[in-house]
Design a protein around this motif. Structure first.
Motif, PDB file in Angstrom:
ATOM      1  N   UNK A  81       0.764  -1.147  -0.099  1.00 55.00           N
ATOM      2  CA  UNK A  81      -0.470   0.069  -0.232  1.00 55.00           C
ATOM      3  C   UNK A  81       0.886   1.174   0.614  1.00 55.00           C
ATOM      4  N   UNK A  82       0.519   2.444  -0.804  1.00 57.29           N
ATOM      5  CA  UNK A  82       1.771   3.443  -1.054  1.00 57.29           C
ATOM      6  C   UNK A  82       0.828   4.724  -0.320  1.00 57.29           C
ATOM      7  N   UNK A  83       1.206   5.771  -0.016  1.00 56.78           N
ATOM      8  CA  UNK A  83       0.373   6.674   0.710  1.00 56.78           C
ATOM      9  C   UNK A  83       0.990   8.097   0.253  1.00 56.78           C
ATOM     10  N   UNK A  84       0.051   8.867  -0.683  1.00 56.77           N
ATOM     11  CA  UNK A  84       0.781   9.732  -1.365  1.00 56.77           C
ATOM     12  C   UNK A  84       0.843  11.234  -0.145  1.00 56.77           C
ATOM     13  N   UNK A  85       2.041  11.404  -0.401  1.00 53.96           N
ATOM     14  CA  UNK A  85       2.190  12.978   0.658  1.00 53.96           C
ATOM     15  C   UNK A  85       2.137  13.803  -0.613  1.00 53.96           C
ATOM     16  N   UNK A  86       1.250  14.782  -0.309  1.00 49.64           N
ATOM     17  CA  UNK A  86       1.783  16.171  -0.592  1.00 49.64           C
ATOM     18  C   UNK A  86       1.845  17.335  -0.020  1.00 49.64           C
ATOM     19  N   UNK A  87       3.617  17.725  -0.630  1.00 52.33           N
ATOM     20  CA  UNK A  87       4.047  18.283   0.242  1.00 52.33           C
ATOM     21  C   UNK A  87       3.677  19.498   1.885  1.00 52.33           C
ATOM     22  N   UNK A  88       2.937  20.512   0.434  1.00 52.47           N
ATOM     23  CA  UNK A  88       2.479  21.338   1.364  1.00 52.47           C
ATOM     24  C   UNK A  88       2.246  21.824   2.236  1.00 52.47           C
ATOM     25  N   UNK A  89       1.143  20.507   1.987  1.00 58.67           N
ATOM     26  CA  UNK A  89      -0.266  20.547   2.624  1.00 58.67           C
ATOM     27  C   UNK A  89      -0.428  19.180   4.167  1.00 58.67           C
ATOM     28  N   UNK A  90       1.095  18.776   4.071  1.00 55.75           N
ATOM     29  CA  UNK A  90       0.642  17.574   5.129  1.00 55.75           C
ATOM     30  C   UNK A  90       0.986  18.186   6.471  1.00 55.75           C
ATOM     31  N   UNK A  91       3.111  18.505   6.840  1.00 49.09           N
ATOM     32  CA  UNK A  91       2.804  19.198   7.873  1.00 49.09           C
ATOM     33  C   UNK A  91       4.150  20.536   7.241  1.00 49.09           C
ATOM     34  N   UNK A  92       4.241  21.266   8.470  1.00 50.74           N
ATOM     35  CA  UNK A  92       4.571  22.851   8.150  1.00 50.74           C
ATOM     36  C   UNK A  92       6.174  22.447   9.288  1.00 50.74           C
ATOM     37  N   UNK A  93       7.320  22.302   9.710  1.00 52.63           N
ATOM     38  CA  UNK A  93       8.382  22.473  10.732  1.00 52.63           C
ATOM     39  C   UNK A  93       8.323  24.099  10.562  1.00 52.63           C
ATOM     40  N   UNK A  94       8.523  25.035  10.157  1.00 54.34           N
ATOM     41  CA  UNK A  94       8.373  25.948  10.234  1.00 54.34           C
ATOM     42  C   UNK A  94       7.596  27.411  11.258  1.00 54.34           C
ATOM     43  N   UNK A  95       6.191  26.970  10.432  1.00 53.40           N
ATOM     44  CA  UNK A  95       5.415  27.951  10.838  1.00 53.40           C
ATOM     45  C   UNK A  95       4.667  28.883   9.780  1.00 53.40           C
ATOM     46  N   UNK A 120       7.733  16.454   6.943  1.00 51.56           N
ATOM     47  CA  UNK A 120       7.584  15.470   7.118  1.00 51.56           C
ATOM     48  C   UNK A 120       7.981  14.375   7.417  1.00 51.56           C
ATOM     49  N   UNK A 121       8.663  14.488   7.850  1.00 57.13           N
ATOM     50  CA  UNK A 121      10.178  13.536   8.617  1.00 57.13           C
ATOM     51  C   UNK A 121       9.679  13.001   9.918  1.00 57.13           C
ATOM     52  N   UNK A 122       9.490  14.453  10.928  1.00 56.39           N
ATOM     53  CA  UNK A 122       9.352  13.942  12.129  1.00 56.39           C
ATOM     54  C   UNK A 122       7.691  13.369  12.057  1.00 56.39           C
ATOM     55  N   UNK A 123       6.492  13.319  10.761  1.00 60.12           N
ATOM     56  CA  UNK A 123       5.148  12.927  11.394  1.00 60.12           C
ATOM     57  C   UNK A 123       4.646  11.021  10.031  1.00 60.12           C
ATOM     58  N   UNK A 124       6.358  10.932   9.762  1.00 63.65           N
ATOM     59  CA  UNK A 124       6.375   9.813   9.345  1.00 63.65           C
ATOM     60  C   UNK A 124       5.768   8.490  10.138  1.00 63.65           C
ATOM     61  N   UNK A 125       6.146   8.482  10.911  1.00 62.08           N
ATOM     62  CA  UNK A 125       5.727   7.300  12.072  1.00 62.08           C
ATOM     63  C   UNK A 125       3.972   7.242  12.227  1.00 62.08           C
ATOM     64  N   UNK A 126       3.366   8.038  11.984  1.00 62.73           N
ATOM     65  CA  UNK A 126       1.826   7.609  11.574  1.00 62.73           C
ATOM     66  C   UNK A 126       1.953   7.181  10.370  1.00 62.73           C
ATOM     67  N   UNK A 127       2.775   7.398   8.943  1.00 59.59           N
ATOM     68  CA  UNK A 127       2.001   6.999   7.759  1.00 59.59           C
ATOM     69  C   UNK A 127       2.548   5.135   8.038  1.00 59.59           C
ATOM     70  N   UNK A 128       4.132   5.345   8.945  1.00 60.84           N
ATOM     71  CA  UNK A 128       3.777   3.597   8.960  1.00 60.84           C
ATOM     72  C   UNK A 128       2.960   3.120  10.070  1.00 60.84           C
ATOM     73  N   UNK A 129       2.290   3.953  11.296  1.00 57.19           N
ATOM     74  CA  UNK A 129       1.332   2.808  11.780  1.00 57.19           C
ATOM     75  C   UNK A 129       0.285   2.680  11.302  1.00 57.19           C
ATOM     76  N   UNK A 130      -0.072   3.477   9.826  1.00 56.63           N
ATOM     77  CA  UNK A 130      -1.260   3.458   9.434  1.00 56.63           C
ATOM     78  C   UNK A 130      -1.342   1.715   8.736  1.00 56.63           C
ATOM     79  N   UNK A 131      -0.017   1.468   8.724  1.00 51.26           N
ATOM     80  CA  UNK A 131       0.720   0.577   7.394  1.00 51.26           C
ATOM     81  C   UNK A 131       0.645   0.426   6.150  1.00 51.26           C
ATOM     82  N   UNK A 132       1.146   1.309   5.796  1.00 49.79           N
ATOM     83  CA  UNK A 132       1.783   1.661   4.427  1.00 49.79           C
ATOM     84  C   UNK A 132       2.785   0.995   4.337  1.00 49.79           C
ATOM     85  N   UNK A 133       3.067   0.442   2.870  1.00 49.32           N
ATOM     86  CA  UNK A 133       4.319   0.401   2.272  1.00 49.32           C
ATOM     87  C   UNK A 133       5.492   1.088   1.969  1.00 49.32           C
ATOM     88  N   UNK A 134       4.518   2.003   1.892  1.00 51.22           N
ATOM     89  CA  UNK A 134       5.644   3.216   0.682  1.00 51.22           C
ATOM     90  C   UNK A 134       4.760   4.906   1.275  1.00 51.22           C
TER      91      UNK A 134
END
Length: 545
Positions: free
Chosen positions: A1-15, A24-38
């Motif tokens: 299962x592949x999870x699409x990330x639209x970078x400008x709308x996923x997570x903003x580190x600098x506000x 994105x890097x800080x929130x990747x564990x949520x994608x892994x926990x969903x069960x994604x492979x990529x």
């Protein structure tokens, strides 16, 4: 299962209101926990951002709005640490008009080797005042723009199937082909696992660039024609799906084969029929291509059964798995789209003019959940678009002044475009910008209803859409549903029902208006609560007696 990330709308580190790679890097564990492979990342390369990064000015660097090349390396490393493969978007049909290649082409003038990198042509009519042909841009208006010579006189025209700031490359040029092989190697050397190829069906144009008027029922990217055209193979547009593209992807396949591990090409090819689409995934070309025929199919049992069967058969004929997708960054989110009863052309979007005829959102979400449960039961690869696991609907009431999609501007507001599916997603109900960042800034305004869809609200709710996705994705892996080669479509459940068996699992989707009596067995999971009966707009997975 592949999870699409639209970078400008996923997570903003600098506000700053725009999502970025560290976010994105800080929130990747949520994608892994969903069960994604990529994960598949939409463009983050250097760009003027006229089309949200699909107008690339440098293919081997990161746009400062998203971070740095070191940030990209850190993201890839973190994803691999979590067991996630990384697929990045590559945009080969066109560049930004700010790319050094195009700037060199403008400076060099007609007949130069530099101009041969792009699709420059002389105009028609007196003094070349008319475009070379009648082609229209996907975003509306002419697909041709005329340049001005250094002395101020009108010059040649250049082709842009999208925005005028996105000139089409000339893929007949050996120099263009060599440049992109080098670009592939650059990112493969950094550790990416593959590429999603934007407009994979558009690189080669028909000889002579003949005039062409698409049927009104076709989508803007060459999508599925209306029902009246279904029995005949659609006419091939001279700028979509030309045979010459396959030679390009054979070259790319060989580049990926130079690297260890399973590297993949996935094509965005809006091509009909499915038998033609399957040509993109022959053994020496791409590994996958998006099944837009499935995405564009209405919530109607007979049609869906046919598309499912045809998809599996068409891809199996070339030794490839089918893919399944319901939402992405270019289409109305399926938590709204599948419940609307009026025609909505791909790319047109929805807006305030549509508010009075939209379905009630909880009804629409119920149908979307049922569609997702059906999709996740099918063999092959499933693609999810960020936020669909939260049940996010299309945002329709965006004010005109905040819209940013080129479609909105090039059609004078006639088409709303794709902003409604790109609104930054909610992570925490009570946080600024719903957890998108810590400042509350957001490049598109987030609605108040985001609070009830936020991830932290759904985490502990066993009835939430997030919980349903997690449960079904886990079951999909546990029972190997994606890995199986085929399914058995089952008869005897009525014309408004799709019933199938994938390995040990029986799947029943009720697309009708009445409850359906379930066969004996153990319910593994469902899109809504079920007892002995399966309600309308509900899908259940069972181990039958």
């Amino acid at each position: 299962m592949i999870y699409q990330i639209y970078p400008r709308s996923f997570a903003d580190s600098n506000g700053d209101g725009i999502g970025d790679l560290p976010g994105i890097t800080a929130r990747l564990s949520a994608v892994r926990d969903l069960g994604a492979d990529a994960v598949w990342l939409s463009p983050f390369m250097t760009s003027p951002q006229r089309d949200a990064g699909y107008d690339v000015a440098d293919y081997t660097d990161v746009d400062p709005v998203f971070g740095t090349l070191d940030d990209a390396k850190a993201l890839i490393a973190r994803a691999h640490e979590l067991g996630l493969r990384v697929i990045i978007d590559l945009v080969p049909n066109h560049t930004s008009d700010q790319h050094k290649w195009f700037q060199a082409a403008l400076a060099a003038g007609p007949g130069s080797p530099e101009r041969d990198w792009y699709m420059f042509r002389e105009g028609k009519g007196e003094n070349g005042a008319l475009p070379p042909n009648n082609w229209e841009s996907v975003f509306g208006g002419s697909a041709w723009t005329r340049v001005t010579n250094p002395d101020g006189t009108p010059g040649q025209w250049y082709l842009h199937l999208f925005d005028e700031s996105q000139p089409d490359l000339n893929w007949q040029s050996p120099l263009v082909r060599a440049a992109f092989r080098d670009i592939l190697r650059f990112w493969l050397d950094l550790g990416v696992d593959g590429f999603r190829v934007d407009v994979a069906h558009g690189l080669v144009k028909a000889e002579g660039l003949p005039d062409y008027t698409p049927p009104k029922s076709a989508g803007s990217m060459g999508g599925r024609p209306g029902a009246e055209d279904d029995e005949d193979e659609p006419e091939l547009a001279p700028y979509w799906g030309q045979d010459g593209v396959h030679e390009i992807y054979r070259e790319w396949h060989q580049v990926l084969a130079e690297y260890d591990g399973d590297r993949a090409l996935c094509g965005e090819a809006w091509v009909e029929p499915l038998s033609r689409l399957a040509l993109w995934v022959r053994p020496d070309e791409m590994q996958q291509t998006f099944n837009f025929t499935y995405l564009e199919t209405h919530w109607q049992a007979e049609t869906l059964r046919e598309v499912i069967r045809d998809s599996i058969d068409a891809f199996a004929a070339v030794g490839a798995p089918s893919t399944w997708v319901l939402s992405n960054h270019d289409v109305v989110r399926h938590a709204t789209r599948l419940a609307i009863s009026f025609e909505n052309q791909q790319g047109a979007g929805l807006g305030p003019r549509d508010l009075k005829r939209l379905p009630e959102r909880h009804f629409a979400l119920r149908r979307a959940r049922a569609a997702t449960a059906l999709m996740l039961s099918l063999p092959g690869s499933a693609y999810l678009y960020q936020g669909e696991e939260l049940g996010l609907p299309e945002i329709v009431d965006l004010p005109d002044e905040v819209r940013q999609d080129p479609t909105w501007f090039r059609t004078g507001g006639e088409r709303y475009g794709r902003d409604g599916c790109r609104v930054p997603i909610p992570w925490e109900a009570d946080a600024p910008a719903y957890g998108f960042n810590k400042t509350g800034a957001s490049w598109l305004p987030q609605p108040e209803l985001w609070a009830e869809y936020a991830r932290d609200v759904q985490e502990s709710d066993p009835a939430s859409t997030l919980s349903m996705y997690r449960e079904l994705i886990d079951l999909r892996a546990q029972y190997g549903l994606g890995a199986n080669a085929d399914i058995e479509l089952l008869d005897g459940f009525g014309e408004d029902v799709i019933a199938l068996r994938n390995g040990e699992v029986t799947v029943i989707a009720n697309l009708g208006s009445w409850d359906l009596y379930l066969p004996d067995g153990r319910v593994l999971g469902a899109s809504a609560p079920v007892g002995r009966n399966l309600p309308p707009d509900t899908t259940a997975w069972l181990i039958t007696a």
